[in-house]
Design a protein around this motif. Sequence first.
Motif, PDB file in Angstrom:
ATOM      1  N   TYR A 135       0.844  -1.194   0.000  1.00  0.00           N
ATOM      2  CA  TYR A 135       0.000   0.000   0.000  1.00  0.00           C
ATOM      3  C   TYR A 135       0.880   1.244   0.000  1.00  0.00           C
ATOM      4  O   TYR A 135       1.723   1.422   0.889  1.00  0.00           O
ATOM      5  CB  TYR A 135      -0.917   0.011   1.222  1.00  0.00           C
ATOM      6  CG  TYR A 135      -1.825  -1.190   1.269  1.00  0.00           C
ATOM      7  CD1 TYR A 135      -3.086  -1.159   0.672  1.00  0.00           C
ATOM      8  CD2 TYR A 135      -1.404  -2.371   1.863  1.00  0.00           C
ATOM      9  CE1 TYR A 135      -3.909  -2.274   0.679  1.00  0.00           C
ATOM     10  CE2 TYR A 135      -2.226  -3.504   1.888  1.00  0.00           C
ATOM     11  CZ  TYR A 135      -3.466  -3.443   1.284  1.00  0.00           C
ATOM     12  OH  TYR A 135      -4.278  -4.548   1.290  1.00  0.00           O
ATOM     13  N   VAL A 136       0.709   2.069  -1.005  1.00  0.00           N
ATOM     14  CA  VAL A 136       1.372   3.368  -1.028  1.00  0.00           C
ATOM     15  C   VAL A 136       0.558   4.298  -0.142  1.00  0.00           C
ATOM     16  O   VAL A 136      -0.669   4.391  -0.278  1.00  0.00           O
ATOM     17  CB  VAL A 136       1.442   3.910  -2.466  1.00  0.00           C
ATOM     18  CG1 VAL A 136       1.972   5.341  -2.477  1.00  0.00           C
ATOM     19  CG2 VAL A 136       2.325   3.008  -3.331  1.00  0.00           C
ATOM     20  N   ALA A 137       1.244   4.957   0.774  1.00  0.00           N
ATOM     21  CA  ALA A 137       0.554   5.834   1.732  1.00  0.00           C
ATOM     22  C   ALA A 137       1.546   6.871   2.248  1.00  0.00           C
ATOM     23  O   ALA A 137       2.755   6.769   2.032  1.00  0.00           O
ATOM     24  CB  ALA A 137       0.000   5.012   2.898  1.00  0.00           C
ATOM     25  N   LEU A 138       1.022   7.858   2.930  1.00  0.00           N
ATOM     26  CA  LEU A 138       1.880   8.854   3.558  1.00  0.00           C
ATOM     27  C   LEU A 138       2.514   8.279   4.821  1.00  0.00           C
ATOM     28  O   LEU A 138       1.856   7.588   5.606  1.00  0.00           O
ATOM     29  CB  LEU A 138       1.074  10.100   3.906  1.00  0.00           C
ATOM     30  CG  LEU A 138       0.493  10.875   2.725  1.00  0.00           C
ATOM     31  CD1 LEU A 138      -0.441  11.965   3.225  1.00  0.00           C
ATOM     32  CD2 LEU A 138       1.595  11.458   1.860  1.00  0.00           C
ATOM     33  N   ASN A 139       3.790   8.561   4.999  1.00  0.00           N
ATOM     34  CA  ASN A 139       4.509   8.209   6.227  1.00  0.00           C
ATOM     35  C   ASN A 139       4.913   9.494   6.936  1.00  0.00           C
ATOM     36  O   ASN A 139       5.241  10.498   6.274  1.00  0.00           O
ATOM     37  CB  ASN A 139       5.771   7.409   5.923  1.00  0.00           C
ATOM     38  CG  ASN A 139       5.528   5.927   5.691  1.00  0.00           C
ATOM     39  OD1 ASN A 139       6.451   5.134   5.779  1.00  0.00           O
ATOM     40  ND2 ASN A 139       4.312   5.532   5.346  1.00  0.00           N
ATOM     41  N   ILE A 140       4.903   9.458   8.264  1.00  0.00           N
ATOM     42  CA  ILE A 140       5.314  10.645   9.029  1.00  0.00           C
ATOM     43  C   ILE A 140       6.425  10.283  10.012  1.00  0.00           C
ATOM     44  O   ILE A 140       6.571   9.131  10.435  1.00  0.00           O
ATOM     45  CB  ILE A 140       4.115  11.272   9.792  1.00  0.00           C
ATOM     46  CG1 ILE A 140       3.441  10.255  10.730  1.00  0.00           C
ATOM     47  CG2 ILE A 140       3.109  11.839   8.808  1.00  0.00           C
ATOM     48  CD1 ILE A 140       3.876  10.321  12.160  1.00  0.00           C
ATOM     49  N   ASP A 141       7.214  11.288  10.349  1.00  0.00           N
ATOM     50  CA  ASP A 141       8.280  11.183  11.342  1.00  0.00           C
ATOM     51  C   ASP A 141       7.672  11.550  12.695  1.00  0.00           C
ATOM     52  O   ASP A 141       7.385  12.723  12.966  1.00  0.00           O
ATOM     53  CB  ASP A 141       9.418  12.133  10.957  1.00  0.00           C
ATOM     54  CG  ASP A 141      10.572  12.137  11.949  1.00  0.00           C
ATOM     55  OD1 ASP A 141      10.463  11.495  13.013  1.00  0.00           O
ATOM     56  OD2 ASP A 141      11.582  12.798  11.654  1.00  0.00           O
ATOM     57  N   LYS A 142       7.461  10.566  13.551  1.00  0.00           N
ATOM     58  CA  LYS A 142       6.789  10.787  14.838  1.00  0.00           C
ATOM     59  C   LYS A 142       7.503  11.827  15.692  1.00  0.00           C
ATOM     60  O   LYS A 142       6.874  12.714  16.289  1.00  0.00           O
ATOM     61  CB  LYS A 142       6.699   9.472  15.617  1.00  0.00           C
ATOM     62  CG  LYS A 142       5.764   8.437  15.047  1.00  0.00           C
ATOM     63  CD  LYS A 142       5.793   7.207  15.958  1.00  0.00           C
ATOM     64  CE  LYS A 142       4.895   6.102  15.473  1.00  0.00           C
ATOM     65  NZ  LYS A 142       4.986   4.914  16.355  1.00  0.00           N
TER      66      LYS A 142
ATOM     67  N   VAL B  12       5.637  10.357   0.761  1.00  0.00           N
ATOM     68  CA  VAL B  12       4.902   9.259   0.136  1.00  0.00           C
ATOM     69  C   VAL B  12       5.796   8.027   0.190  1.00  0.00           C
ATOM     70  O   VAL B  12       6.899   8.010  -0.359  1.00  0.00           O
ATOM     71  CB  VAL B  12       4.525   9.594  -1.327  1.00  0.00           C
ATOM     72  CG1 VAL B  12       3.987   8.351  -2.029  1.00  0.00           C
ATOM     73  CG2 VAL B  12       3.493  10.703  -1.364  1.00  0.00           C
ATOM     74  N   SER B  13       5.319   6.988   0.885  1.00  0.00           N
ATOM     75  CA  SER B  13       6.096   5.764   1.020  1.00  0.00           C
ATOM     76  C   SER B  13       5.146   4.566   1.038  1.00  0.00           C
ATOM     77  O   SER B  13       4.189   4.536   0.267  1.00  0.00           O
ATOM     78  CB  SER B  13       6.976   5.826   2.273  1.00  0.00           C
ATOM     79  OG  SER B  13       7.920   4.759   2.274  1.00  0.00           O
ATOM     80  N   TYR B  14       5.403   3.634   1.945  1.00  0.00           N
ATOM     81  CA  TYR B  14       4.635   2.385   1.969  1.00  0.00           C
ATOM     82  C   TYR B  14       4.123   2.075   3.372  1.00  0.00           C
ATOM     83  O   TYR B  14       4.725   2.482   4.370  1.00  0.00           O
ATOM     84  CB  TYR B  14       5.514   1.218   1.503  1.00  0.00           C
ATOM     85  CG  TYR B  14       5.946   1.314   0.069  1.00  0.00           C
ATOM     86  CD1 TYR B  14       5.153   0.808  -0.955  1.00  0.00           C
ATOM     87  CD2 TYR B  14       7.144   1.931  -0.277  1.00  0.00           C
ATOM     88  CE1 TYR B  14       5.547   0.897  -2.282  1.00  0.00           C
ATOM     89  CE2 TYR B  14       7.547   2.031  -1.602  1.00  0.00           C
ATOM     90  CZ  TYR B  14       6.743   1.506  -2.597  1.00  0.00           C
ATOM     91  OH  TYR B  14       7.130   1.608  -3.907  1.00  0.00           O
TER      92      TYR B  14
END
Length: 340
Positions: free
Chosen positions: A121-128, A218-220
């Motif tokens: 799944y391609v989705a947004l990733n965030i830096d916590k 945009v990552s996985y």
Amino acid sequence: MLRRSLLLLILAASQSLAVAQTSLRVLTHDSFELPAPLLAQFEREAGVKLQLIKGGDAGEMLNRLILTRARPIADLVFGIDNALLPRARQAGVIEAYGGPAAQRASAAALGDGVVPVDHGYVALNIDKAWFAQKGLALPRSLDDLAQPAYKDLLVVPHPATSSPGQAFLQATIAGLGEEGAFDWWARLRRNGLKVVKGWSEAYYTEFTRNGGARPIVVSYATSPAAEVFFSKTPLAESPTASLFLPGGVFRQVEGVALVKGGNPAARDAAGRFIEFLRSAPVQQALQTSMWMYPAEPGAARAEVLKQHAPEPTRFDNPPADRASEQLRAWQDRWVRTVLR
């Protein structure tokens, strides 16, 4: 003596011909990776020599395949996904495979004899840590990302040269509608969106987790699990997280296909490699080497994926026939909207 020398020359020539006939050229994207012992075992059992050709990001790989279609550089291609498949079919660079793996049911079908190997799944990733330090709430919708509070925070890979970039564009269109999506992209441009060539540059250069200045990428969906797996110190939880925002999740299915015009002498070996990619050892290994979910029904999940990479319950993919018809137009409109 002369006769013996002649026999040796004939034998050497025969051996060279055999090697040439059993060479299997496999074009892949740069993220293709399987354990070396598995690949060596395949070579021994199939009696072939694998020639893995890394073609850059999946989008670049497909471009290379199209540019060389008059004289194909490979017999097989791995890594064309459902975001890029319409373009590959239109270009006429792949052929259907009808062996057992193509007939077997899969949780991630591609159709037309293109054999699915994995899905993600391609989705947004965030830096916590970045969000915690800034005291900024996580975005709850795509619309939030166009607001001033999130200015200059997002980096995306270019849809023309990146498979996840193309997938994310399609997700926004499926989730927001075509007009709504391009209006959102225009607002995002005004809000400091950064575009880079491919996923590797976005994640490993621009993402704050890796020393960049952008805390949203945009990552996985599996990227948080990979962060835990590769950490030099044990982690109870991942330092990153996936945001499964409506209109921001695309179900990506990667497949393997025969290259049209590939070496006929390599077709048997090509079929064996396709079957190999759907074998239990490969379906297990790819989860922590390529960070995708297995396509084979019933394949056991790696523990790190079970703990840190749950599959989203919702994703936004446009209908395949519509994507096939509109892919180029969407891409051109995106360039006009975001880059010009």
